[in-house]
Design a protein around this motif. Sequence first.
Motif, PDB file in Angstrom:
ATOM      1  N   SER A   1       0.801  -1.221   0.000  1.00  0.00           N
ATOM      2  CA  SER A   1       0.000   0.000   0.000  1.00  0.00           C
ATOM      3  C   SER A   1       0.831   1.266   0.000  1.00  0.00           C
ATOM      4  N   SER A   2       2.150   1.163   0.122  1.00  0.00           N
ATOM      5  CA  SER A   2       2.931   2.387   0.057  1.00  0.00           C
ATOM      6  C   SER A   2       3.399   2.698  -1.364  1.00  0.00           C
ATOM      7  N   VAL A   3       3.035   1.812  -2.296  1.00  0.00           N
ATOM      8  CA  VAL A   3       3.420   2.048  -3.690  1.00  0.00           C
ATOM      9  C   VAL A   3       2.277   2.739  -4.409  1.00  0.00           C
ATOM     10  N   LEU A   4       2.639   3.734  -5.194  1.00  0.00           N
ATOM     11  CA  LEU A   4       1.666   4.544  -5.912  1.00  0.00           C
ATOM     12  C   LEU A   4       1.980   4.475  -7.389  1.00  0.00           C
ATOM     13  N   ALA A   5       0.950   4.585  -8.192  1.00  0.00           N
ATOM     14  CA  ALA A   5       1.196   4.705  -9.622  1.00  0.00           C
ATOM     15  C   ALA A   5       0.401   5.885 -10.142  1.00  0.00           C
ATOM     16  N   SER A   6       0.947   6.552 -11.143  1.00  0.00           N
ATOM     17  CA  SER A   6       0.214   7.679 -11.717  1.00  0.00           C
ATOM     18  C   SER A   6       0.411   7.684 -13.218  1.00  0.00           C
ATOM     19  N   ILE A   7      -0.506   8.308 -13.912  1.00  0.00           N
ATOM     20  CA  ILE A   7      -0.345   8.519 -15.345  1.00  0.00           C
ATOM     21  C   ILE A   7      -0.449  10.011 -15.604  1.00  0.00           C
ATOM     22  N   GLY A   8       0.210  10.448 -16.642  1.00  0.00           N
ATOM     23  CA  GLY A   8       0.245  11.884 -16.875  1.00  0.00           C
ATOM     24  C   GLY A   8       0.057  12.241 -18.323  1.00  0.00           C
ATOM     25  N   SER A   9      -0.080  13.547 -18.542  1.00  0.00           N
ATOM     26  CA  SER A   9      -0.354  14.028 -19.886  1.00  0.00           C
ATOM     27  C   SER A   9       0.873  13.925 -20.775  1.00  0.00           C
ATOM     28  N   ASP A  10       2.032  13.663 -20.179  1.00  0.00           N
ATOM     29  CA  ASP A  10       3.252  13.519 -20.973  1.00  0.00           C
ATOM     30  C   ASP A  10       3.409  12.091 -21.486  1.00  0.00           C
ATOM     31  N   ARG A  11       2.311  11.360 -21.592  1.00  0.00           N
ATOM     32  CA  ARG A  11       2.268   9.963 -22.036  1.00  0.00           C
ATOM     33  C   ARG A  11       3.038   9.062 -21.082  1.00  0.00           C
ATOM     34  N   THR A  12       3.062   9.408 -19.814  1.00  0.00           N
ATOM     35  CA  THR A  12       3.900   8.654 -18.885  1.00  0.00           C
ATOM     36  C   THR A  12       3.069   7.795 -17.971  1.00  0.00           C
ATOM     37  N   PHE A  13       3.761   6.801 -17.462  1.00  0.00           N
ATOM     38  CA  PHE A  13       3.245   6.005 -16.353  1.00  0.00           C
ATOM     39  C   PHE A  13       4.359   5.986 -15.310  1.00  0.00           C
ATOM     40  N   THR A  14       4.083   6.447 -14.096  1.00  0.00           N
ATOM     41  CA  THR A  14       5.134   6.617 -13.089  1.00  0.00           C
ATOM     42  C   THR A  14       4.808   5.824 -11.840  1.00  0.00           C
ATOM     43  N   LEU A  15       5.833   5.250 -11.240  1.00  0.00           N
ATOM     44  CA  LEU A  15       5.682   4.511  -9.984  1.00  0.00           C
ATOM     45  C   LEU A  15       6.376   5.299  -8.875  1.00  0.00           C
ATOM     46  N   TYR A  16       5.703   5.452  -7.717  1.00  0.00           N
ATOM     47  CA  TYR A  16       6.278   6.171  -6.584  1.00  0.00           C
ATOM     48  C   TYR A  16       6.259   5.255  -5.387  1.00  0.00           C
ATOM     49  N   ASP A  17       7.094   5.590  -4.425  1.00  0.00           N
ATOM     50  CA  ASP A  17       7.039   4.898  -3.137  1.00  0.00           C
ATOM     51  C   ASP A  17       6.981   5.969  -2.068  1.00  0.00           C
ATOM     52  N   ILE A  18       5.970   5.937  -1.193  1.00  0.00           N
ATOM     53  CA  ILE A  18       5.879   7.022  -0.203  1.00  0.00           C
ATOM     54  C   ILE A  18       6.869   6.828   0.940  1.00  0.00           C
ATOM     55  N   ARG A  19       7.474   5.642   1.039  1.00  0.00           N
ATOM     56  CA  ARG A  19       8.491   5.471   2.084  1.00  0.00           C
ATOM     57  C   ARG A  19       9.773   6.194   1.687  1.00  0.00           C
ATOM     58  N   THR A  20      10.171   6.082   0.459  1.00  0.00           N
ATOM     59  CA  THR A  20      11.340   6.831   0.008  1.00  0.00           C
ATOM     60  C   THR A  20      10.961   8.251  -0.363  1.00  0.00           C
ATOM     61  N   GLY A  21       9.692   8.473  -0.627  1.00  0.00           N
ATOM     62  CA  GLY A  21       9.209   9.811  -0.936  1.00  0.00           C
ATOM     63  C   GLY A  21       9.642  10.312  -2.290  1.00  0.00           C
ATOM     64  N   LYS A  22       9.843   9.424  -3.231  1.00  0.00           N
ATOM     65  CA  LYS A  22      10.209   9.906  -4.558  1.00  0.00           C
ATOM     66  C   LYS A  22       9.697   8.940  -5.639  1.00  0.00           C
ATOM     67  N   ALA A  23       9.768   9.390  -6.863  1.00  0.00           N
ATOM     68  CA  ALA A  23       9.352   8.559  -7.989  1.00  0.00           C
ATOM     69  C   ALA A  23      10.437   7.524  -8.246  1.00  0.00           C
ATOM     70  N   GLU A  24      10.008   6.293  -8.392  1.00  0.00           N
ATOM     71  CA  GLU A  24      10.984   5.222  -8.588  1.00  0.00           C
ATOM     72  C   GLU A  24      11.317   5.045 -10.066  1.00  0.00           C
ATOM     73  N   ARG A  25      10.301   4.882 -10.865  1.00  0.00           N
ATOM     74  CA  ARG A  25      10.523   4.609 -12.291  1.00  0.00           C
ATOM     75  C   ARG A  25       9.403   5.215 -13.088  1.00  0.00           C
ATOM     76  N   ARG A  26       9.670   5.479 -14.320  1.00  0.00           N
ATOM     77  CA  ARG A  26       8.540   5.839 -15.178  1.00  0.00           C
ATOM     78  C   ARG A  26       8.819   5.401 -16.603  1.00  0.00           C
ATOM     79  N   VAL A  27       7.741   5.180 -17.326  1.00  0.00           N
ATOM     80  CA  VAL A  27       7.877   4.838 -18.746  1.00  0.00           C
ATOM     81  C   VAL A  27       7.109   5.864 -19.555  1.00  0.00           C
ATOM     82  N   ILE A  28       7.632   6.125 -20.740  1.00  0.00           N
ATOM     83  CA  ILE A  28       6.940   7.002 -21.678  1.00  0.00           C
ATOM     84  C   ILE A  28       6.425   6.137 -22.803  1.00  0.00           C
TER      85      ILE A  28
END
Lengths: 444, 601
Positions: free
Chosen positions: A208-235
Motif C-alpha cells: 500500500s505504500s506504492v503509488l502509480a500515476s499517469i500523466g499528460s506527458d504519455r507517462t506512467f510513473t511509480l512512486y514509493d511514499i516510504r522513500t518519498g520519490k518517484a521510482e521509475r517511469r515509462v513514456i
Amino acid sequence: MKVSVLQHAPETHLPTRPGDPTPTFRNLDPLMHPFSRARERTRALNAAKMERMFAKPFIDSLEGHIDAVEVLARLPDSLTTIASGSWDGGILVHNLSTREQIVKLPQAHKGKVSGLCFATNERLLSCGVDRNVKLWNVGGDVSDIPLNVFPGKYAFNSIDHHGSDPLFATASNLVQIWDETKSAPISDLTFPTSSETITAVRFNLSESSVLASIGSDRTFTLYDIRTGKAERRVIMQMQSNALAWSPTFPTTVLLASEDHNLYTFDVRHLTTPSHIYKAHVAAVMSCDWSPTGLEFVSGGWDRTVRIWKEGQGHTPEVYHTKRMQRVSSSIFSADARFVITGSDDGNVRIWKAKAHDKLGVITARERAAIEYRESLKQRWKMDAEVNKVTRTRHLPKAVYKAGKLKHTMLEAQRVKDERRRKHTRAGETNPKPERKKVVIAEQT
Amino acid sequence: MDSLIAKADAIAPLAQNRKGKQKSKEKEKKSDSTLQSVAKRTSVPRSLQNLPVPDNVPKHSHIANRKLRTLLHRQSEHNARSKTLLDDADMLLMDEAGKIEVEGEMERTWRTTQADITAAAGQEAARGRKEFKLDGGPYQCRYTRNGRHLAIVGRKGHVATFDWQTGTLHSELQLQETCRDITFLHDHSFYAVAQKKHVFIYDRDGVEIHKLKAHIEPTRLEFLPYHWLLASIGNAGYLKYQDTSTGELLVEHRTKLGACNAMTQNVHNAVIYLGHQNGCVTLWTPNLPHPAVQLLAHLGPVVDVSVDPSNGGRYMATAGRDGTVKVWDCRNWKGAVRDWTVRGTGVTELEWSARGFLATANGGQVNIYTPPTVHTTVNTRAPPALYITHPIPHRPLSSIRFAPFQDVLTIGHAAGLSSILVPGAGQPNYDSTEADPFENKKARREREVRGLLDKVKPDMITLDPEFVGSLAPPSKLTTETTFDGKPSVETPFARLPRLERLKVSGHADETEEMDEDDAADDGEDKAEKKRLKEKRKMRGRNKSLKRYLRRQRANVIDPRTVAIRAKLEKQQEEKRKARLAKEGEDDGAQQPSALDRFRRK
C-alpha cells in the motif's frame, strides 16, 4: 435343452407405490445412442442461441446528475453503496439494491468533481477543479457541510486513499500525499525533470505504500511514499486515460490508453506490456478490475462498455444503448456480478457482468442445466456455427463502421510496411512486434 | 484334546493378549486413525479419480498452437479414461439376454418348438407368444421405438394400434381401401398409414390429422426418429421426406428405377435403403439428389432389405425374387459376405433384431439365424446354421418385425398376425433417456419435447454419422502455397496479393492464363498445338523453379529469391562438374592417347 427368455420383471421397472418416480435405467453402450454427437451439437447450438436470447444486460439507470458523470467510486466493504461525481460539481451516493440516492450534495464543488474515493468510517473524499479536497460524512447523519476542507494550489485531477493509514494522494501538476488530520500536504512526489499534468493516481492494493500515476506527458510513473520519490517511469506512444491495480496480482496494472487499447503491465518489467486488449474503436476513458481479478470493465469514447477476460485480448463482451453517450467512468460491483458505468449523458447505469445471467433465486435443477449449457458451449466452441452465434454481437452502426475503417487503415499500414521492408536491404527494417511498439523509453 | 486346543491357540494367556492389543493400538496410532475414519466418507468415486492414462492416446504434436494442443490432449485423455470407465458401467446392467443352450452334442436348437419355449419361459415372457386371427388380407405391423405399442394394418384397410403388453386398444379403423404400410411417428401418439393414393396421419385415437397429398401411391414408409422425418417410397419411384415437426415436404428424390417395394433405414446413420425391381439396392440421404451408394444386388427384383443394428449398421441383408438371401458388408460392398437360396417360392421377408439375429420368412416358414455364422464368409452357398424355425400355414407371410427390448418376433400373414418367442433376440437393457418401455405419461411428454429440441438437421445425414465435430473444415480464407519444396505455408486471405485474392474468391479473370496454358486444349487445330508445344520446348528446359524465378525478376531483392538463385547456380555447377568428370573418364577409357604418359598420376 435349457431355454431362457428375456423378461422384464414389472416390480423392478415400475414404481413400487403410486406416486413414486418410475425407475430409470441407463445403458451406456454407444450403439444404444445413435447420433449422440450430432444431438449434442444441436444442444450446444441451442445453448448458444439461448445465451443470446437471454442476454439482457441492462438493469437500470440511476438519474440525478445534471451534467456528465465524471467519476464513480465504490465503498470498499459494501455491496450496494457507490458514489458518483459529475461535471456540475454535484456528488450523489447511491444504493444499488434500492436504487435510491442516499446522499445528495448538489454543490459539493465549483466546477467538475474530478476525483472521488472512500475513506474509512463511511467518509467520502472528493476533489475538484476548484482546488479543494473535501471530506464528507456519508453514513449516519448526513449534512451538506464537509467534515474537512483541504485547500490546494492547483486544480486536482484525481484522488486515492491509502489502504490502511489515514493518508490520501492527490494528482494535479504533481502527486501530493496528505494526512487526513493536516490541512497541508505532507509530501510532494514528482519525477525529476517532469513538468506534466498528472491525470490519475492509484495506491497499490497490497503493497500500500506504492503509488502509480499517469500523466499528460504519455507517462506512467511509480512512486514509493516510504522513500518519498518517484521510482521509475515509462513514456509510451500515447497518453493513458485511466489506471487500475489488479486486486489479485499485486504487480499487475491495467492502463486504458488513448490509442483505443488497454494494456496490462507487470511493474517488474515495464519495457513491454504483458497483454494488449484491442476492441475499442475510440479512446478508452476508464477501466476497473473485477474483485476476482479475472475480468475487467472498460468504458470508451466510442459509447460502448466492454467487459474483458484477463488474458484474452479480443472479442470482449460489449454493451451499448441508444442513449448512452461517451462512457467516462466504469466500475465493477463488489460481488463481481454487476458493472456500473457513468456517461456523458449524466446517467449512472447498472449492467450485469454476464449478459445472460439470471437474477433471483435459481433452483438446483436450473443451476445444473445452466452449468451443462456452459460446458456444452465450451466443448463445441470450435464448431463454426456455434462459434458464430456466441461471437456475433450487434453493434451500433457508427461503432461498426469505425471498426471496419480502423481495420482497413491498420491493414493498409501493415501492407505498406511490408512492401517497404521488401524494397529495402535485408535486415535493415525488421518487423517490430506489437508489444514492443508501446513503450518508448523507460526512465529510473 | 487339551493338546489340540493348545495347538489351535484358541485361548491365549491373558497377559499375552493384552500385550498384543497394546502393540496393535500403537500401530493404529501410527497409521492415523483420524485419516482412516475420514477416508471412508471422503473417497472419490472412480470416475473422478485421477486414473492412469491409457497408452494409445493421440499426442497432437503436429499442432503448433500450444494452448490448443494442451486442450486437445486433455480432451483425448479424458475420452480415453471415460472409455475405460465404460466397462465398469456394464455391472449396472440388470437384465440378461435370453438364450437356448444345448446340453448334448446331438441336440439342435432348431428342434425346439414354440410350445417348448413357451413352457420354459417365465410367465411374463410367455405372454409374448400370441396369435391374432384377423380378416382383411396380409397384415403389416410395426412397433414403437420402445417396443410397447404395436400398429397393424391389413391389405384391405383394417388398421389397429394397441399396447400389446396390457392389451389396451388405442384405435381401430376400417379404411375401406388398400393400405400398404404403417409406421408410428416419434411415439405411439401418431401413426402414418400408406393408403391407396396418399399417406395419412392419424393420432392415437384414430382421428385423421393430415393427408399428405405429396406422397402419391406410397408402398413403404419409414420414420427417422432423430430427424423427425417421414420417408415414403411409392409406385412412381419417388422417395419423399416430410418433416413431421414443421410439416414441410423437405425433399423428393426421383429414383428413376420404377416402383419400389423394399425400404428400410439404418438406425445409426438414418440412411434410407431401397431395393428396386432391376435388382439394385440404393442408399439415399436427403442432401444428395442421387444415391450415395448404388449396388446391383440380385438378378431380378429385390423384395426386401434390412440393416443389422447390432454393430452400427455394418451388415445388410437383401432378398431377391430369385430366391436368394445375401448378406453384405456395408463398409466395402465387395460382393456378398454370404448368400444362400431359400426354400419355397414367393416373397422373402427379412429383419435383423437388435442383437443381430436374422429372421427370414418365406413360403410357410420363418427361419432365424444367429450372428457369428450369419456374418462369416463361406465358400459354399449353404445357408448359415439354423437357430429356430417356425412353420406358419397362412401364406403369404407379408411382414416380420422384432419387438424392441423383447424376445418376440411378430409375423404378419394372410390370416392375421402371430408372434413367436426367439430367445436372445432382444436387447435386454434399455436406456430410459432413449426409449423406455415402462415410461409414464409425463416421461413421454418430456421425451417428446427433448426430442424436438435435439432434432438433428436433415442435411447432416451422411453415411458416416461420426463426422460431426471431427474434422476442421479447410478455411476458405487461406491458400496453401509451397516455395521450392519447403512445407506448404498457409497464407491468410488478407495477406495474399490481389490476383491471388481474386482467384480464391472466384472473381479472377483467368482467360488470359487459359490462353497461355490451355489454349491447346481449346483449339481444335493439332498443328497449332504442336507448334506451340515446340515453341515452348525451344525456349529451353522449362522447370517450374525457373518459371518462378522468371516471375521474380522484377527489381526487387527478395532474400528468398536470392537464396533460390544461389542454390540453383550451385546445382548447375555441380552438374557441370559431374558431367565434366564423367566425360573426362570416359574419354580416358575410350581413346588412349600418346600424351597419356604426361598425365599427372
